[in-house]
Scaffold this motif. Sequence first.
Motif, PDB file in Angstrom:
ATOM      1  N   LEU A  42     -15.482 -34.944 -15.065  1.00  0.00           N
ATOM      2  CA  LEU A  42     -14.230 -34.305 -15.449  1.00  0.00           C
ATOM      3  C   LEU A  42     -13.109 -34.982 -14.675  1.00  0.00           C
ATOM      4  N   ALA A  43     -12.216 -35.646 -15.375  1.00  0.00           N
ATOM      5  CA  ALA A  43     -11.061 -36.305 -14.768  1.00  0.00           C
ATOM      6  C   ALA A  43      -9.863 -35.385 -14.985  1.00  0.00           C
ATOM      7  N   CYS A  44      -9.463 -34.709 -13.926  1.00  0.00           N
ATOM      8  CA  CYS A  44      -8.472 -33.640 -14.052  1.00  0.00           C
ATOM      9  C   CYS A  44      -7.315 -33.821 -13.072  1.00  0.00           C
ATOM     10  N   ASP A  45      -6.537 -32.748 -12.921  1.00  0.00           N
ATOM     11  CA  ASP A  45      -5.413 -32.754 -11.983  1.00  0.00           C
ATOM     12  C   ASP A  45      -5.703 -31.770 -10.848  1.00  0.00           C
ATOM     13  N   ASP A  46      -4.763 -31.662  -9.917  1.00  0.00           N
ATOM     14  CA  ASP A  46      -4.953 -30.793  -8.757  1.00  0.00           C
ATOM     15  C   ASP A  46      -5.088 -29.320  -9.126  1.00  0.00           C
ATOM     16  N   ALA A  47      -4.348 -28.867 -10.128  1.00  0.00           N
ATOM     17  CA  ALA A  47      -4.428 -27.446 -10.501  1.00  0.00           C
ATOM     18  C   ALA A  47      -5.840 -27.091 -10.964  1.00  0.00           C
ATOM     19  N   ARG A  48      -6.421 -27.942 -11.786  1.00  0.00           N
ATOM     20  CA  ARG A  48      -7.766 -27.684 -12.313  1.00  0.00           C
ATOM     21  C   ARG A  48      -8.821 -27.747 -11.201  1.00  0.00           C
ATOM     22  N   ILE A  49      -8.720 -28.760 -10.334  1.00  0.00           N
ATOM     23  CA  ILE A  49      -9.737 -28.892  -9.285  1.00  0.00           C
ATOM     24  C   ILE A  49      -9.591 -27.786  -8.243  1.00  0.00           C
ATOM     25  N   THR A  51      -8.833 -24.704  -8.924  1.00  0.00           N
ATOM     26  CA  THR A  51      -9.543 -23.581  -9.526  1.00  0.00           C
ATOM     27  C   THR A  51     -11.047 -23.745  -9.358  1.00  0.00           C
ATOM     28  N   LEU A  52     -11.554 -24.939  -9.626  1.00  0.00           N
ATOM     29  CA  LEU A  52     -12.983 -25.199  -9.457  1.00  0.00           C
ATOM     30  C   LEU A  52     -13.405 -25.059  -7.995  1.00  0.00           C
ATOM     31  N   ASN A  53     -12.569 -25.561  -7.092  1.00  0.00           N
ATOM     32  CA  ASN A  53     -12.872 -25.487  -5.661  1.00  0.00           C
ATOM     33  C   ASN A  53     -12.935 -24.031  -5.194  1.00  0.00           C
ATOM     34  N   ASP A  55     -13.542 -21.371  -7.247  1.00  0.00           N
ATOM     35  CA  ASP A  55     -14.663 -20.723  -7.941  1.00  0.00           C
ATOM     36  C   ASP A  55     -16.012 -21.064  -7.315  1.00  0.00           C
ATOM     37  N   PHE A  56     -16.202 -22.318  -6.921  1.00  0.00           N
ATOM     38  CA  PHE A  56     -17.516 -22.751  -6.467  1.00  0.00           C
ATOM     39  C   PHE A  56     -17.673 -22.861  -4.964  1.00  0.00           C
ATOM     40  N   ARG A  57     -16.555 -23.004  -4.237  1.00  0.00           N
ATOM     41  CA  ARG A  57     -16.664 -23.182  -2.792  1.00  0.00           C
ATOM     42  C   ARG A  57     -15.850 -22.161  -2.004  1.00  0.00           C
ATOM     43  N   GLY A  58     -15.118 -21.299  -2.721  1.00  0.00           N
ATOM     44  CA  GLY A  58     -14.318 -20.289  -2.049  1.00  0.00           C
ATOM     45  C   GLY A  58     -13.112 -20.859  -1.321  1.00  0.00           C
ATOM     46  N   LYS A  59     -12.689 -22.054  -1.703  1.00  0.00           N
ATOM     47  CA  LYS A  59     -11.538 -22.719  -1.067  1.00  0.00           C
ATOM     48  C   LYS A  59     -10.440 -22.877  -2.117  1.00  0.00           C
ATOM     49  N   PRO A  60      -9.417 -22.030  -2.060  1.00  0.00           N
ATOM     50  CA  PRO A  60      -8.375 -22.026  -3.098  1.00  0.00           C
ATOM     51  C   PRO A  60      -7.329 -23.129  -2.918  1.00  0.00           C
ATOM     52  N   LYS A  61      -7.784 -24.366  -2.889  1.00  0.00           N
ATOM     53  CA  LYS A  61      -6.857 -25.502  -2.732  1.00  0.00           C
ATOM     54  C   LYS A  61      -7.444 -26.722  -3.419  1.00  0.00           C
ATOM     55  N   PRO A  62      -6.596 -27.676  -3.745  1.00  0.00           N
ATOM     56  CA  PRO A  62      -7.117 -28.896  -4.373  1.00  0.00           C
ATOM     57  C   PRO A  62      -7.941 -29.717  -3.383  1.00  0.00           C
ATOM     58  N   THR A  63      -8.824 -30.510  -3.922  1.00  0.00           N
ATOM     59  CA  THR A  63      -9.609 -31.476  -3.160  1.00  0.00           C
ATOM     60  C   THR A  63      -9.694 -32.736  -4.005  1.00  0.00           C
ATOM     61  N   ASN A  64     -10.244 -33.789  -3.452  1.00  0.00           N
ATOM     62  CA  ASN A  64     -10.277 -35.045  -4.201  1.00  0.00           C
ATOM     63  C   ASN A  64     -11.412 -35.104  -5.223  1.00  0.00           C
ATOM     64  N   ILE A  96     -19.519 -34.267 -11.912  1.00  0.00           N
ATOM     65  CA  ILE A  96     -18.502 -34.619 -10.918  1.00  0.00           C
ATOM     66  C   ILE A  96     -17.140 -34.269 -11.513  1.00  0.00           C
ATOM     67  N   ALA A  97     -16.241 -33.763 -10.670  1.00  0.00           N
ATOM     68  CA  ALA A  97     -14.836 -33.568 -11.050  1.00  0.00           C
ATOM     69  C   ALA A  97     -13.994 -34.335 -10.043  1.00  0.00           C
ATOM     70  N   ILE A  98     -12.949 -35.000 -10.518  1.00  0.00           N
ATOM     71  CA  ILE A  98     -12.063 -35.774  -9.656  1.00  0.00           C
ATOM     72  C   ILE A  98     -10.616 -35.463 -10.038  1.00  0.00           C
ATOM     73  N   ALA A  99      -9.775 -35.282  -9.020  1.00  0.00           N
ATOM     74  CA  ALA A  99      -8.381 -34.879  -9.236  1.00  0.00           C
ATOM     75  C   ALA A  99      -7.431 -36.058  -9.043  1.00  0.00           C
ATOM     76  N   TYR A 100      -6.632 -36.322 -10.055  1.00  0.00           N
ATOM     77  CA  TYR A 100      -5.712 -37.462 -10.009  1.00  0.00           C
ATOM     78  C   TYR A 100      -4.687 -37.336  -8.884  1.00  0.00           C
ATOM     79  N   ASP A 101      -4.047 -36.191  -8.767  1.00  0.00           N
ATOM     80  CA  ASP A 101      -2.959 -36.031  -7.806  1.00  0.00           C
ATOM     81  C   ASP A 101      -3.425 -36.302  -6.373  1.00  0.00           C
TER      82      ASP A 101
END
Length: 171
Positions: A42-49, A51-53, A55-64, A96-101
């Motif tokens: 999944l090639a996404c942006d910071d907002a999407r990642i 949310t995933l971060n 949902d799955f890791r309990g960390k409400p912030k973007p990651t790479n 794998i998900a990766i955030a462009y920003d």
Amino acid sequence: MTVDCIVEDPRWADIEALAKTATDAALNRLGLEPSSFEISLLACDDARIATLNEDFRGKPKPTNVLSWPSDERAAKVAGGMPILPEPGRDAELGDIAIAYDTCAREAEEAGKSIADHTIHLLVHGTLHLLGFDHERDRDATLMEALETEILGKLGISDPYKEETGVFARKR
């Protein structure tokens, strides 16, 4: 390797080629035939990642980059080799998900091209799918050494070399 790409952010123009380069290099280094395996990307942006971060890791912030292995392959002993997948039996390695920003910002901060940094993150994510991790020091040492070797063969400098860089060792 077959990489099933879902591109949500159009800024990821070269993601399929970069993903093939990264995933094939990681698998080849470990003696695995890339054509025997597949991942979803999944090639996404910071907002999407973010949310995933959360949902799955309990960390409400973007990651790479985030990874979800299809099977538990981690080594039982710190610093040991994971149980590698078997061709024909374990074809699907995971997602794998990766955030462009975040990727673009980190590349700029490190003075690297976004392509090189993306390849690094995708090698990193692929190694996670194969059971490598960096939670324990000895596991991190093994994973970082593999990343550095794989990237070096692709002509990309060691992302862990500079202690003050984006990927400085955390020990």
